[in-house]
Scaffold this motif. Sequence first.
Motif, mmCIF file in Angstrom:
data_model
loop_
_atom_site.group_PDB
_atom_site.id
_atom_site.type_symbol
_atom_site.label_atom_id
_atom_site.label_comp_id
_atom_site.label_asym_id
_atom_site.label_seq_id
_atom_site.Cartn_x
_atom_site.Cartn_y
_atom_site.Cartn_z
ATOM 1 N N LYS A 109 0.820 -1.215 0.000
ATOM 2 C CA LYS A 109 0.000 0.000 0.000
ATOM 3 C C LYS A 109 0.853 1.264 0.000
ATOM 4 O O LYS A 109 0.434 2.291 -0.520
ATOM 5 N N VAL A 110 2.048 1.183 0.571
ATOM 6 C CA VAL A 110 2.914 2.369 0.666
ATOM 7 C C VAL A 110 4.142 2.267 -0.249
ATOM 8 O O VAL A 110 5.053 3.064 -0.138
ATOM 9 N N SER A 111 4.136 1.261 -1.137
ATOM 10 C CA SER A 111 5.298 1.036 -2.007
ATOM 11 C C SER A 111 5.058 1.543 -3.420
ATOM 12 O O SER A 111 3.918 1.711 -3.853
ATOM 13 N N ASN A 112 6.168 1.716 -4.124
ATOM 14 C CA ASN A 112 6.060 2.060 -5.545
ATOM 15 C C ASN A 112 5.808 0.785 -6.352
ATOM 16 O O ASN A 112 5.835 -0.323 -5.809
ATOM 17 N N ASP A 113 5.578 0.932 -7.632
ATOM 18 C CA ASP A 113 5.220 -0.209 -8.478
ATOM 19 C C ASP A 113 6.292 -1.301 -8.500
ATOM 20 O O ASP A 113 5.983 -2.487 -8.462
ATOM 21 N N ALA A 114 7.547 -0.906 -8.550
ATOM 22 C CA ALA A 114 8.639 -1.895 -8.584
ATOM 23 C C ALA A 114 8.668 -2.701 -7.287
ATOM 24 O O ALA A 114 8.832 -3.929 -7.314
ATOM 25 N N SER A 115 8.499 -2.015 -6.169
ATOM 26 C CA SER A 115 8.497 -2.701 -4.875
ATOM 27 C C SER A 115 7.286 -3.622 -4.752
ATOM 28 O O SER A 115 7.380 -4.730 -4.226
ATOM 29 N N LYS A 116 6.153 -3.154 -5.244
ATOM 30 C CA LYS A 116 4.936 -3.994 -5.212
ATOM 31 C C LYS A 116 5.162 -5.281 -5.988
ATOM 32 O O LYS A 116 4.783 -6.368 -5.537
ATOM 33 N N ALA A 117 5.773 -5.165 -7.153
ATOM 34 C CA ALA A 117 6.036 -6.347 -7.984
ATOM 35 C C ALA A 117 6.992 -7.307 -7.274
ATOM 36 O O ALA A 117 6.789 -8.532 -7.286
ATOM 37 N N THR A 118 8.007 -6.755 -6.626
ATOM 38 C CA THR A 118 8.973 -7.585 -5.900
ATOM 39 C C THR A 118 8.304 -8.304 -4.733
ATOM 40 O O THR A 118 8.514 -9.510 -4.517
ATOM 41 N N ILE A 119 7.476 -7.575 -4.001
ATOM 42 C CA ILE A 119 6.763 -8.174 -2.857
ATOM 43 C C ILE A 119 5.834 -9.278 -3.344
ATOM 44 O O ILE A 119 5.795 -10.371 -2.778
ATOM 45 N N SER A 120 5.122 -8.999 -4.422
ATOM 46 C CA SER A 120 4.187 -9.980 -4.975
ATOM 47 C C SER A 120 4.919 -11.247 -5.433
ATOM 48 O O SER A 120 4.490 -12.368 -5.132
ATOM 49 N N ARG A 121 6.046 -11.078 -6.145
ATOM 50 C CA ARG A 121 6.835 -12.235 -6.603
ATOM 51 C C ARG A 121 7.362 -13.034 -5.414
ATOM 52 O O ARG A 121 7.362 -14.263 -5.423
ATOM 53 N N SER A 122 7.813 -12.313 -4.389
ATOM 54 C CA SER A 122 8.349 -12.988 -3.201
ATOM 55 C C SER A 122 7.280 -13.827 -2.515
ATOM 56 O O SER A 122 7.535 -14.975 -2.127
ATOM 57 N N MET A 123 6.086 -13.275 -2.392
ATOM 58 C CA MET A 123 5.001 -14.031 -1.744
ATOM 59 C C MET A 123 4.593 -15.235 -2.587
ATOM 60 O O MET A 123 4.342 -16.309 -2.049
ATOM 61 N N THR A 124 4.569 -15.055 -3.893
ATOM 62 C CA THR A 124 4.244 -16.179 -4.778
ATOM 63 C C THR A 124 5.281 -17.294 -4.609
ATOM 64 O O THR A 124 4.934 -18.472 -4.507
ATOM 65 N N THR A 125 6.535 -16.912 -4.540
ATOM 66 C CA THR A 125 7.618 -17.889 -4.358
ATOM 67 C C THR A 125 7.470 -18.632 -3.025
ATOM 68 O O THR A 125 7.641 -19.855 -2.967
ATOM 69 N N VAL A 126 7.141 -17.898 -1.970
ATOM 70 C CA VAL A 126 6.973 -18.523 -0.645
ATOM 71 C C VAL A 126 5.816 -19.527 -0.683
ATOM 72 O O VAL A 126 5.943 -20.650 -0.195
ATOM 73 N N TRP A 127 4.683 -19.127 -1.277
ATOM 74 C CA TRP A 127 3.542 -20.045 -1.360
ATOM 75 C C TRP A 127 3.881 -21.273 -2.202
ATOM 76 O O TRP A 127 3.503 -22.402 -1.845
ATOM 77 N N GLN A 128 4.577 -21.067 -3.304
ATOM 78 C CA GLN A 128 4.953 -22.206 -4.158
ATOM 79 C C GLN A 128 5.884 -23.159 -3.414
ATOM 80 O O GLN A 128 5.741 -24.380 -3.511
ATOM 81 N N ARG A 129 6.792 -22.597 -2.680
ATOM 82 C CA ARG A 129 7.731 -23.427 -1.914
ATOM 83 C C ARG A 129 6.997 -24.220 -0.847
ATOM 84 O O ARG A 129 7.260 -25.404 -0.636
ATOM 85 N N TRP A 130 6.066 -23.571 -0.160
ATOM 86 C CA TRP A 130 5.281 -24.265 0.869
ATOM 87 C C TRP A 130 4.476 -25.402 0.250
ATOM 88 O O TRP A 130 4.429 -26.504 0.788
#
Length: 135
Positions: free
Chosen positions: A60-81
């Motif tokens: 909510k407080v990040s720029n577009d690049a940071s949002k994309a990085t956060i989103s990719r990171s969460m996707t990776t964590v869920w996939q790993r789990w």
Amino acid sequence: KVIEVMNDAEKKLSEFSVSKAASSHEAEEKLLTHKTLVSVVNSFQEKITALEEKASQLEKVSNDASKATISRSMTTVWQRWTRLQNVAQEQEKILEDAVQEWKGFNDKIEKATIAIDQLQGRLPESSVEKASKTE
């Protein structure tokens, strides 16, 4: 912290042996130990959900690049789990099958023992005595 715990669980799962147990007791012990590990892996869901809520607040407080990085990171964590959970379930199935195999084997041995006892009971006394003396 979540990643560290996942790393530890992943290491334990990769080191866990699903090789054939030498006894029924060993098969049951391996299954019980593994079920504890599975419950640890399953508990990650709550931790990841909490992490995802924090990530959502960051987005909510990040720029577009940071949002994309956060989103990719969460996707990776869920996939790993999900991958960890699948591996844990496959191993658990192998171990459960081994326990069932041992139970079936023990049942066959018990039935064979009963049949032998019944057959020996039908033999005349002198035959049973002769057979036991020759052993």
